[in-house]
Every structure is written in structure tokens, then in C-alpha cells.
Design an enzyme around this catalytic site. Structure first.
Site, PDB file in Angstrom:
ATOM      1  N   ASP A  10       0.844  -1.199   0.000  1.00  0.00           N
ATOM      2  CA  ASP A  10       0.000   0.000   0.000  1.00  0.00           C
ATOM      3  C   ASP A  10       0.877   1.246   0.000  1.00  0.00           C
ATOM      4  OD1 ASP A  10      -2.356   1.379  -0.067  1.00  0.00           O
ATOM      5  OD2 ASP A  10      -2.708   1.324   2.087  1.00  0.00           O
ATOM      6  N   GLY A  11       0.324   2.324  -0.515  1.00  0.00           N
ATOM      7  CA  GLY A  11       0.992   3.617  -0.510  1.00  0.00           C
ATOM      8  C   GLY A  11       0.110   4.665   0.128  1.00  0.00           C
ATOM      9  N   GLU A  48       2.326   3.717  -4.250  1.00  0.00           N
ATOM     10  CA  GLU A  48       1.724   2.397  -4.490  1.00  0.00           C
ATOM     11  C   GLU A  48       2.683   1.524  -5.304  1.00  0.00           C
ATOM     12  OE1 GLU A  48      -1.053   1.231  -3.324  1.00  0.00           O
ATOM     13  OE2 GLU A  48      -2.375   2.910  -2.833  1.00  0.00           O
ATOM     14  N   ASP A  70      -4.682  -2.400  -3.011  1.00  0.00           N
ATOM     15  CA  ASP A  70      -5.967  -1.711  -3.156  1.00  0.00           C
ATOM     16  C   ASP A  70      -5.917  -0.668  -4.270  1.00  0.00           C
ATOM     17  OD1 ASP A  70      -4.496   0.348  -2.068  1.00  0.00           O
ATOM     18  OD2 ASP A  70      -5.540   0.379  -0.149  1.00  0.00           O
ATOM     19  N   HIS A 119      -9.406   0.041   3.121  1.00  0.00           N
ATOM     20  CA  HIS A 119     -10.108   0.541   4.311  1.00  0.00           C
ATOM     21  C   HIS A 119     -11.447  -0.164   4.511  1.00  0.00           C
ATOM     22  CE1 HIS A 119      -7.059   3.639   4.349  1.00  0.00           C
ATOM     23  NE2 HIS A 119      -7.370   3.954   3.106  1.00  0.00           N
ATOM     24  N   ASP A 129      -1.412  -0.407   5.170  1.00  0.00           N
ATOM     25  CA  ASP A 129      -1.739   1.021   5.265  1.00  0.00           C
ATOM     26  C   ASP A 129      -1.028   1.660   6.457  1.00  0.00           C
ATOM     27  OD1 ASP A 129      -3.535   3.383   4.526  1.00  0.00           O
ATOM     28  OD2 ASP A 129      -4.109   3.050   6.606  1.00  0.00           O
TER      29      ASP A 129
END
Length: 466
Positions: A10-11, A48, A70, A119, A129
Site C-alpha cells: 500500500d501507498g 503504491e 488496493d 479501508h 496502510d
């Protein structure tokens, strides 16, 4: 036989462009690894991509990798779009440097790319995250440290310059000889803070990309309670579509809550506000992990219920709680709040049970949340595991479908922008000149004759002549 490794990448970016971070949560067959980093001036898409690159580079080349992201930008880019980009020699492609690096890093590897909703309560994605935000935090700390050192260096240079005050004409030197330079104090505090956080940071003079750092399990910080603010202002009673995940079915037998998620709705409009919390139950999750996918390892550094009770209670109280099989959720919430020294939630909230509603509406049929999703043709979401916030989002769609019908016409139920639009529409209506049609002489004579006949027949004057 080559091992299989699962990665969640994740970024994060604060400003886009702005300060950013990336994180990769890597799960092998025998252990877990957490790596992260960041950049002072970047974009969300670059972070990302960097998370994916660093995650893949961390793994052995002969391992099968199952990667969850995501970011559709990353997933579709590496599996679909990249072939066309190569044919066009990367013309008009954004971030070509990182795409080329990701492509080269993936060569000769067996990789399965998957998209996951961000999320939404997936433990692996939530951890990635957190790592990405930790990378951004570490970068910010490093930038502050460099700035303090630069300021200290500047102050030292100023001290070397000849100045009449250096001769101490007023005798101040003897008074301040024991006072540390402010920048030295701040520098020491910043260094101590970074050491206490167990950050291992190496930076160049420009504070550019931070190297990936493997983080031991004990160094991860407690996640904050995640409350998102409203994105639209609407007026009316609050409804909270809520779900919980627990260690078991029996609140009276010491089972505890491990996750709470709720989203806000006012006058059948989702306001954008929500609350999401993972909670350390202070006991093993046991077989319930097979349902919600939340492990003991993931929860061990999360806050206990007593730490989050006040904020959660304030967010929930006064609202109408909407839950599927609400008795289950409310029993657990009442128990947890009582243990934390608060009133029972059911004493300060109205409760609506969508399971009871569904049974009345569809007697004799399956009325689980999944069954209602199929019945009302709610768009499918990944429910490999149950997550509180994800289930709350699904339940909101189901509730609106089950209670479908006329939405209130009351202007107070409209958002401010909708009220302005309605007012502007009324003000901009064209003014029409309505034609006036007058009766002909013949029509007037016939009318007078009819009135006389009415008076003769009824013995009273016609209403038209009064």
C-alpha cells in the site's frame, strides 16, 4: 518445493503531491516481515508502485508471490496496460521509471496479482496502510532532524563571525555560560524521539528516498481510532449502520469484541462519516479467525476496549443504531461499555434490527446478509472474511433497498448544495405571459340566460351573481 508468500502492499500521500510513504506486509510460511519507507515530495501512485517494487524485491526469486493491492492503477497496470505501453515505447505513460523497474523486478517470477478494497477491514491491507503511514511519519521526522542540523550549522557559522557583541561589553557571557544552545536541545530531543521509536534511518543530504527497514513486531504503534468526517452536510436524525466482529458468540461467557465499524446516514443519505476500530480482546480469538480473518498477532498491539470506549460512546450515543441481528451486537456493546464504566448503549440509542425487518418482509426465506444481498441485487464485494466496516457498508445498501420508497420532501433533508441548487432553479424559471381568453358576445348571452333559468328553478340567486 518453492514456498508461497503473500504480500499486502500500500501507498499513502499527504497532499498528492506531498509527503508520502509506502509499506509492504509480507507473510511467508514461517514468519512475517514489515518493510516501509517514504519520500518528502511524491504522489500516491508512486508510493503504491514503490510498495509493490520493494515488496517483490524483498522476496526470494523462486517463491510464488500472491500480491494484494488496493490500487487498481497498480493491478491493472502490471497485468494489462503494460503490454500496450511497451509497444508504444512508454510514450505518454506517467511514472515510467517506476513501471520499468516494477516490470524488471517481476521478470522470471511467478506472481498472482489481486485487488482488494481499501479501508474495508481486511487485516493485511490495514497493516500495509499502517506501514505506509509509518513510512511517511519517519520521513517527516528525518526531514525535521535535517532541518535542525542545518539550523545548528548556520548558528555555528554566525558564532564565528566577528561581532562587537563577542567582546561581551555588558558581561552577559558569564551569566549564560551554562545555557545550552536551543538548537542543540531540540536536536537532542529529536534524536532521542527517533531512537525511542526504534527507527533505523539513513538519509542523504536531500532527505530523498528512505531505505526499506524491516520492523520487528514489537515496534509497531497502536493504530488510532479511524473517524472520517462528513463529506456532505445534511440535517435530520442520525442513523448509524453498525457491525461488530467478536471472539465468539457468547458475551456472557467472556467473548469480546475485536472490531467495530459504523457508517453514518441522515435522511437516507450517507454523509461520508464513519468510525472503525480494531480492539485487543485480551484473549485468543480462537476459531473466530476463520470468520473474520483477524489474528491474535494482528490484534496484540491494538488498544483495549477501555482505551477507546469514551470516543466510541460519544460517536454512537443519540443515534439510531441499525444492525443485522442487532441483539447480538448490542449485547456485546452493552457488556463492553459496562465493563468500561459507561451506561448501556441501548439506554442512549434507538435500535433497529434489519434481520427482524427481513423476516417480516420475507417470511420463510433465508434472511442472512448474503441472502439479502442476492435478493436485492446489491453489487458484490469481496467477503472472503467478514469485516465490520465492510459489512456495515453492505448493510446500508440492503437497508435502503428494504425500506425503498419516497424520500422526504422536507427541504431540511437536503444538503446545503442541494438547497442552493433548488433555490437557483426557482429563481431562474422563465416568466411566462399567460394568454387571457375573453368570452364572445354569444357566449355571454348564453351565460346570462342560464343564470336566469337557475334563479327561476331554485328561487335563489345564482352564486355567480352574488
Amino acid at each position: 518445493m518453492a514456498q508461497t508468500i503473500t504480500l499486502y502492499v500500500d501507498g499513502a500521500c499527504r497532499g498528492n503531491p506531498g509527503l508520502g510513504g509506502w509499506g509492504a506486509y509480507i507473510i511467508t510460511e514461517s514468519e512475517e516481515h514489515k518493510i516501509f519507507g517514504g519520500e518528502p515530495d511524491t504522489t500516491n501512485n508512486r508510493m503504491e508502485l514503490t510498495a509493490a517494487i520493494e515488496g517483490v524485491k524483498f522476496c526470494p526469486t523462486d517463491a510464488k508471490l500472491i500480491i494484494w493491492t488496493d490500487s487498481n492503477y497498480v493491478k491493472q497496470g502490471i497485468t494489462e496496460w503494460i503490454h500496450g505501453w511497451k509497444k508504444k515505447n512508454w510514450k505518454d505513460v506517467k511514472n515510467p521509471d517506476l513501471w520499468k523497474l516494477l516490470d524488471a523486478t517481476c521478470q522470471g517470477r511467478e506472481i498472482e496479482w489481486n485487488w482488494i478494497k481499501g479501508h474495508a477491514g481486511h487485516a493485511g491491507n490495514e497493516m500495509a496502510d499502517q506501514l505506509a503511514n509509518l513510512g511517511a511519519d519517519q520521513t517527516l521526522a528525518s526531514m525535521k532532524n535535517l532541518a535542525l542540523k542545518a539550523d545548528k550549522s548556520s548558528n555555528d557559522k554566525k558564532k564565528d563571525e566577528k561581532d562587537w557583541l563577542l567582546d561581551d561589553p555588558f558581561g552577559f557571557d558569564s551569566m549564560e555560560s551554562n545555557v545550552q544552545d536551543e538548537s542543540e536541545v531540540l536536536d537532542g530531543m529529536e534524536s532521542a524521539h527517533i531512537e525511542n521509536e526504534n527507527f533505523s534511518t539513513e538519509t542523504n543530504n536531500q532527505a530523498s528516498t528512505l531505505a526499506s527497514v524491516a520492523v520487528p513486531e514489537s515496534s509497531t504503534t497502536h493504530p488510532h481510532i479511524v473517524i472520517t468526517p462528513r463529506t456532505k452536510q445534511v440535517y435530520g436524525p442520525r442513523q448509524l449502520i453498525l457491525d461488530t466482529e467478536t471472539t465468539g458468540f457468547y458475551f456472557q461467557d467472556s467473548d469480546r469484541i475485536v472490531e467495530v465499524g459504523a457508517i453514518e446516514m441522515v435522511n437516507r443519505k450517507l454523509t461520508g462519516s464513519s468510525i472503525h476500530i480494531y480492539i485487543n480482546p485480551q484473549k485468543p480469538v480462537g476459531d473466530s479467525e476463520n470468520i473474520h480473518g483477524i489474528s491474535d498477532a494482528f490484534l496484540k498491539d491494538k488498544p483495549v476496549y477501555a482505551e477507546i470506549a469514551e470516543v466510541l460512546f460519544e460517536y454512537l450515543k443519540g443515534a439510531e443504531i441499525i444492525a443485522h441481528n442487532a441483539t447480538f451486537d448490542m449485547n456485546f456493546l452493552n457488556m463492553e461499555f459496562k465493563r468500561a464504566g459507561f451506561s448501556r448503549l441501548s439506554e442512549v440509542c434507538e435500535v433497529t434490527d434489519t434481520l427482524a425487518m427481513a423476516k417480516n418482509k420475507h417470511p420463510g426465506q433465508k434472511n442472512s446478509l448474503d441472502a439479502l444481498v442476492r435478493r436485492y441485487e446489491i453489487p458484490q464485494r469481496d467477503r472472503t472474511f467478514h469485516g465490520a466496516l465492510l459489512d456495515a457498508e453492505i448493510l446500508a445498501d440492503v437497508y435502503l433497498a428494504m425500506t425503498g420508497g419516497q424520500v422526504a420532501f422536507d427541504m431540511d433533508s437536503l444538503s446545503e448544495s442541494e438547497q442552493r441548487d433548488a433555490q437557483n432553479a426557482r429563481e431562474n424559471l422563465p416568466i411566462l405571459e399567460l394568454p387571457v381568453i375573453y368570452p364572445s358576445e354569444q357566449e355571454l348571452e348564453e351565460h346570462e340566460m342560464w343564470v336566469k333559468q337557475f334563479e327561476e328553478k331554485h328561487g335563489t340567486a345564482c352564486l355567480f351573481t352574488k
